[in-house]
Design a protein around this motif. Structure first.
Motif, PDB file in Angstrom:
ATOM      1  N   SER A 103       0.415  -1.499  -0.282  1.00 57.35           N
ATOM      2  CA  SER A 103      -0.425   0.137   0.264  1.00 57.35           C
ATOM      3  C   SER A 103       1.059   1.303   0.012  1.00 57.35           C
ATOM      4  N   ARG A 104       2.232   1.611   1.073  1.00 59.05           N
ATOM      5  CA  ARG A 104       2.687   2.007   0.639  1.00 59.05           C
ATOM      6  C   ARG A 104       4.179   2.393   0.138  1.00 59.05           C
ATOM      7  N   GLY A 105       4.962   1.543  -0.288  1.00 63.70           N
ATOM      8  CA  GLY A 105       6.321   0.802  -0.862  1.00 63.70           C
ATOM      9  C   GLY A 105       6.723   0.840  -0.046  1.00 63.70           C
ATOM     10  N   VAL A 106       8.249   0.263   0.100  1.00 63.77           N
ATOM     11  CA  VAL A 106       8.778  -0.605   0.507  1.00 63.77           C
ATOM     12  C   VAL A 106       9.986   0.163   1.262  1.00 63.77           C
ATOM     13  N   CYS A 144       1.333  -3.765  -9.348  1.00 63.03           N
ATOM     14  CA  CYS A 144       1.860  -4.648  -9.418  1.00 63.03           C
ATOM     15  C   CYS A 144       2.893  -4.667  -9.005  1.00 63.03           C
ATOM     16  N   ALA A 145       3.147  -5.776  -7.828  1.00 61.78           N
ATOM     17  CA  ALA A 145       4.482  -5.470  -6.560  1.00 61.78           C
ATOM     18  C   ALA A 145       5.709  -5.821  -6.696  1.00 61.78           C
ATOM     19  N   TRP A 146       5.491  -6.217  -7.907  1.00 63.34           N
ATOM     20  CA  TRP A 146       7.039  -6.285  -8.429  1.00 63.34           C
ATOM     21  C   TRP A 146       7.257  -6.013  -8.484  1.00 63.34           C
ATOM     22  N   GLY A 186      10.909  -0.967  -8.633  1.00 66.50           N
ATOM     23  CA  GLY A 186      11.267   0.271  -9.243  1.00 66.50           C
ATOM     24  C   GLY A 186      11.512   0.549  -8.596  1.00 66.50           C
ATOM     25  N   GLU A 187      11.695   0.331  -6.944  1.00 66.94           N
ATOM     26  CA  GLU A 187      12.715   0.969  -5.737  1.00 66.94           C
ATOM     27  C   GLU A 187      13.705  -0.103  -4.992  1.00 66.94           C
TER      28      GLU A 187
END
Length: 194
Positions: free
Chosen positions: A20-23, A101-103, A108-109
């Protein structure tokens, strides 16, 4: 709480927060609070955050691909299983909380800095492409169709994540139908070429 239960609680919290928020915006202390697992135990289970990210992606991969395959297998006609992939994507894109897409998001992060995360993302994408290749083969279609179908699905995922709509799945499904309709079936004695 045993290690398996603690691990599941940490992974549940990680999946909810990372997706939901990014790693990078989620700290280990926040994961401790959300999971109810002590910081010491959390670090015993996952000594580094990238290990937790890789475990979250691996667990999500198994569930994601399982749900997709279950949906697609409901179609009796092997040629209808290919557009069924896009039907499933459309449903996923329309879910509350869909954030792409979670992957792709994780890559990207962290893809440039974490070999472990990049490997997990590549493994997921390779497994998805292999699944599409199996659908193409089962439908008696040329293997060369796999790449374009994979790109249609991946493009739909990225576009849906950015636009926040499910429309890219419907557009990709129509393109996939056109590709399948235009493909010459692979007959007996004709090799499936890549």
């Amino acid at each position: 709480m045993d290690s398996a239960a603690a691990r599941d609680r940490v992974l549940d919290a990680a999946e909810e927060l990372f997706y939901s928020r990014g790693v990078q915006s989620v700290g280990m202390d926040e994961l401790r609070g959300a999971s109810g697992v002590s910081l010491k135990r959390l670090y015993q289970l996952f000594p580094a955050k990238e290990q937790l990210v890789a475990a979250y992606l691996a667990r999500r991969d198994e569930r994601w691909r399982g749900r997709l395959a279950e949906h697609v297998a409901r179609r009796r006609d092997p040629r209808e299983r290919i557009p069924a992939v896009f039907d499933w994507l459309e449903g996923w894109f329309g879910e509350d909380g869909f954030r792409g897409c979670a992957w792709i998001n994780a890559y990207g992060e962290l893809g440039a800095t974490s070999t472990l995360v990049a490997e997990q993302v590549r493994a997921h994408k390779e497994a998805f492409r292999d699944y599409l290749a199996s659908l193409v083969a089962d439908a008696g279609l040329p293997a060369a169709l796999t790449g374009p179908l994979f790109l249609l699905a991946e493009g739909a995922m990225v576009t849906a994540g950015i636009t926040g709509t499910a429309r890219p799945a419907a557009e990709a499904r129509e393109a996939a139908r056109a590709l399948v309709a235009a493909a010459r079936p692979v007959g007996p004695g004709r090799p499936r070429t890549a």
